[in-house]
Write a protein that holds these residues in place. Structure first.
Motif, PDB file in Angstrom:
ATOM      1  N   TYR A   1      -6.561   3.950   3.143  1.00 49.89           N
ATOM      2  CA  TYR A   1      -6.811   3.499   4.514  1.00 49.89           C
ATOM      3  C   TYR A   1      -5.862   4.207   5.461  1.00 49.89           C
ATOM      4  N   VAL A   2      -6.434   4.774   6.511  1.00 49.05           N
ATOM      5  CA  VAL A   2      -5.648   5.626   7.402  1.00 49.05           C
ATOM      6  C   VAL A   2      -5.639   5.083   8.827  1.00 49.05           C
ATOM      7  N   TYR A   3      -4.589   5.459   9.534  1.00 50.82           N
ATOM      8  CA  TYR A   3      -4.483   5.177  10.964  1.00 50.82           C
ATOM      9  C   TYR A   3      -4.186   6.523  11.601  1.00 50.82           C
ATOM     10  N   ASN A   4      -5.059   6.955  12.533  1.00 46.69           N
ATOM     11  CA  ASN A   4      -4.885   8.290  13.136  1.00 46.69           C
ATOM     12  C   ASN A   4      -4.735   9.379  12.074  1.00 46.69           C
ATOM     13  N   LYS A   5      -5.561   9.344  11.065  1.00 48.97           N
ATOM     14  CA  LYS A   5      -5.574  10.324   9.964  1.00 48.97           C
ATOM     15  C   LYS A   5      -4.312  10.279   9.088  1.00 48.97           C
ATOM     16  N   LYS A   6      -3.431   9.299   9.301  1.00 53.85           N
ATOM     17  CA  LYS A   6      -2.217   9.190   8.480  1.00 53.85           C
ATOM     18  C   LYS A   6      -2.434   8.102   7.429  1.00 53.85           C
ATOM     19  N   ASN A   7      -2.116   8.416   6.171  1.00 50.42           N
ATOM     20  CA  ASN A   7      -2.281   7.446   5.091  1.00 50.42           C
ATOM     21  C   ASN A   7      -1.357   6.246   5.310  1.00 50.42           C
ATOM     22  N   VAL A   8      -1.925   5.042   5.295  1.00 52.69           N
ATOM     23  CA  VAL A   8      -1.106   3.845   5.461  1.00 52.69           C
ATOM     24  C   VAL A   8      -1.074   3.038   4.164  1.00 52.69           C
ATOM     25  N   VAL A   9      -2.269   2.665   3.653  1.00 51.79           N
ATOM     26  CA  VAL A   9      -2.305   1.936   2.382  1.00 51.79           C
ATOM     27  C   VAL A   9      -3.393   2.488   1.471  1.00 51.79           C
ATOM     28  N   GLY A  10      -3.213   2.237   0.184  1.00 53.76           N
ATOM     29  CA  GLY A  10      -4.209   2.621  -0.810  1.00 53.76           C
ATOM     30  C   GLY A  10      -4.379   1.473  -1.783  1.00 53.76           C
ATOM     31  N   LEU A  11      -5.503   1.472  -2.507  1.00 52.84           N
ATOM     32  CA  LEU A  11      -5.762   0.436  -3.502  1.00 52.84           C
ATOM     33  C   LEU A  11      -6.033   1.102  -4.841  1.00 52.84           C
ATOM     34  N   GLY A  12      -5.668   0.432  -5.922  1.00 50.86           N
ATOM     35  CA  GLY A  12      -5.977   1.006  -7.224  1.00 50.86           C
ATOM     36  C   GLY A  12      -5.824   0.022  -8.363  1.00 50.86           C
ATOM     37  N   GLY A  13      -6.527   0.321  -9.454  1.00 56.49           N
ATOM     38  CA  GLY A  13      -6.432  -0.483 -10.659  1.00 56.49           C
ATOM     39  C   GLY A  13      -5.701   0.299 -11.734  1.00 56.49           C
ATOM     40  N   PHE A  14      -4.733  -0.325 -12.353  1.00 61.04           N
ATOM     41  CA  PHE A  14      -3.961   0.293 -13.431  1.00 61.04           C
ATOM     42  C   PHE A  14      -4.235  -0.475 -14.717  1.00 61.04           C
ATOM     43  N   LYS A  15      -3.597  -0.075 -15.774  1.00 55.52           N
ATOM     44  CA  LYS A  15      -3.851  -0.703 -17.065  1.00 55.52           C
ATOM     45  C   LYS A  15      -3.513  -2.202 -17.029  1.00 55.52           C
ATOM     46  N   ASP A  16      -2.332  -2.526 -16.521  1.00 56.07           N
ATOM     47  CA  ASP A  16      -1.860  -3.908 -16.585  1.00 56.07           C
ATOM     48  C   ASP A  16      -1.865  -4.648 -15.256  1.00 56.07           C
TER      49      ASP A  16
ATOM     50  N   PHE B   1      -3.427  -4.508 -10.787  1.00 54.34           N
ATOM     51  CA  PHE B   1      -4.057  -3.782  -9.678  1.00 54.34           C
ATOM     52  C   PHE B   1      -3.063  -3.844  -8.536  1.00 54.34           C
ATOM     53  N   ALA B   2      -3.191  -2.926  -7.593  1.00 56.61           N
ATOM     54  CA  ALA B   2      -2.125  -2.822  -6.599  1.00 56.61           C
ATOM     55  C   ALA B   2      -2.645  -2.351  -5.256  1.00 56.61           C
ATOM     56  N   ILE B   3      -1.846  -2.696  -4.260  1.00 52.44           N
ATOM     57  CA  ILE B   3      -2.014  -2.091  -2.932  1.00 52.44           C
ATOM     58  C   ILE B   3      -0.722  -1.318  -2.737  1.00 52.44           C
ATOM     59  N   TRP B   4      -0.812  -0.092  -2.269  1.00 51.38           N
ATOM     60  CA  TRP B   4       0.448   0.592  -2.019  1.00 51.38           C
ATOM     61  C   TRP B   4       0.514   1.069  -0.602  1.00 51.38           C
TER      62      TRP B   4
ATOM     63  N   ARG C   1       5.577   2.598  -1.759  1.00 47.73           N
ATOM     64  CA  ARG C   1       5.925   1.333  -2.407  1.00 47.73           C
ATOM     65  C   ARG C   1       4.654   0.612  -2.819  1.00 47.73           C
ATOM     66  N   GLN C   2       4.687  -0.021  -4.003  1.00 46.93           N
ATOM     67  CA  GLN C   2       3.523  -0.748  -4.519  1.00 46.93           C
ATOM     68  C   GLN C   2       3.750  -2.256  -4.461  1.00 46.93           C
ATOM     69  N   TRP C   3       2.633  -2.959  -4.277  1.00 48.76           N
ATOM     70  CA  TRP C   3       2.633  -4.414  -4.417  1.00 48.76           C
ATOM     71  C   TRP C   3       1.634  -4.679  -5.527  1.00 48.76           C
ATOM     72  N   ARG C   4       2.122  -5.166  -6.661  1.00 45.35           N
ATOM     73  CA  ARG C   4       1.262  -5.324  -7.842  1.00 45.35           C
ATOM     74  C   ARG C   4       0.782  -6.764  -8.026  1.00 45.35           C
ATOM     75  N   PHE C   5      -0.417  -6.881  -8.571  1.00 41.70           N
ATOM     76  CA  PHE C   5      -1.010  -8.187  -8.863  1.00 41.70           C
ATOM     77  C   PHE C   5      -1.606  -8.147 -10.260  1.00 41.70           C
ATOM     78  N   THR C   6      -1.610  -9.295 -10.928  1.00 38.44           N
ATOM     79  CA  THR C   6      -2.273  -9.341 -12.239  1.00 38.44           C
ATOM     80  C   THR C   6      -3.453 -10.302 -12.219  1.00 38.44           C
ATOM     81  N   SER C   7      -3.642 -11.033 -11.105  1.00 34.92           N
ATOM     82  CA  SER C   7      -4.825 -11.903 -10.986  1.00 34.92           C
ATOM     83  C   SER C   7      -5.149 -12.119  -9.516  1.00 34.92           C
ATOM     84  N   LYS C   8      -6.411 -12.541  -9.257  1.00 34.81           N
ATOM     85  CA  LYS C   8      -6.832 -12.790  -7.877  1.00 34.81           C
ATOM     86  C   LYS C   8      -6.008 -13.904  -7.244  1.00 34.81           C
ATOM     87  N   GLU C   9      -5.531 -14.824  -8.082  1.00 36.20           N
ATOM     88  CA  GLU C   9      -4.763 -15.970  -7.573  1.00 36.20           C
ATOM     89  C   GLU C   9      -3.468 -15.515  -6.882  1.00 36.20           C
ATOM     90  N   GLU C  10      -2.957 -14.358  -7.295  1.00 35.81           N
ATOM     91  CA  GLU C  10      -1.697 -13.875  -6.710  1.00 35.81           C
ATOM     92  C   GLU C  10      -1.892 -13.256  -5.326  1.00 35.81           C
TER      93      GLU C  10
END
Length: 195
Positions: free
Chosen positions: A44-59, A61-64, A90-99
């Protein structure tokens, strides 16, 4: 960004977290950020600059946050995934939707957008100063050489010094000095012919 092998890891487990990532997406969609796809996933970008990204990892999922280093992180949610390598991500990690706490995430994103608007970025670290004793000696014996060298921009001076001092052996350094002296006297930068 991370190395190639790590990039593939970001999206390798996307299917495992389909619902969770959709939940994060609906949250990010409430902001003024624009969605693009980079490195195979949503960024997700603001004025073409990367602000946040989303992804799923093995253990997890995260927003960075691309410039997460500037976030206050009062809730102590953010981690640096690669201490030595990553300066600002920097990442913010989650292991369930409840978090997933929508209000908190939106606060962090709002702060990240504000930081982007203020242009907060990490400046590349300054290059180490290089000293060439051999070139110094040469310039002390030849004032015209010293004067010509000082007319170059710091960047071009650095290129000469790096070229000389990156040689392992003294004799190579000397032969490189012999090569660059005429260039310096002629006010020709080391890489001018390639520019």
């Amino acid at each position: 960004m991370e190395s190639k092998s790590e990039n593939t890891g970001i999206w390798k487990y996307g299917e495992k977290w389909t619902e969770e990532l959709l939940l994060l997406k609906t949250i990010v969609d409430k902001t003024e950020l624009t969605e693009t796809t980079k490195w195979g996933g949503p960024v997700y970008v603001y004025n073409k600059k990367n602000v946040v990204g989303l992804g799923g990892f093995k253990d997890y999922f995260a927003i960075w946050f691309f410039n997460g280093v500037f976030l206050k992180d009062d809730k102590k949610k953010l981690i640096n995934a690669q201490e030595e390598v990553t300066k600002s991500l920097r990442q913010w990690r989650f292991t369930s939707k409840e978090e997933v706490n929508e209000k908190e995430i939106l606060e962090y994103i709002a702060e990240a957008i504000e930081n982007e608007k203020q242009g907060k970025i990490i400046k590349p670290s300054k290059k180490e100063t290089i000293v060439s004793e051999l070139l110094e000696k040469e310039m002390n014996q030849n004032p015209a050489l010293k004067e010509a060298f000082q007319k170059f921009s710091p960047y071009k001076q650095y290129e000469f010094l790096e070229y000389i001092e990156s040689a392992k052996q003294e004799k190579t350094k000397i032969s490189r000095i012999e090569k660059v002296v005429p260039m310096i006297l002629a006010s020709v930068g080391l890489n001018d012919k390639y520019r």
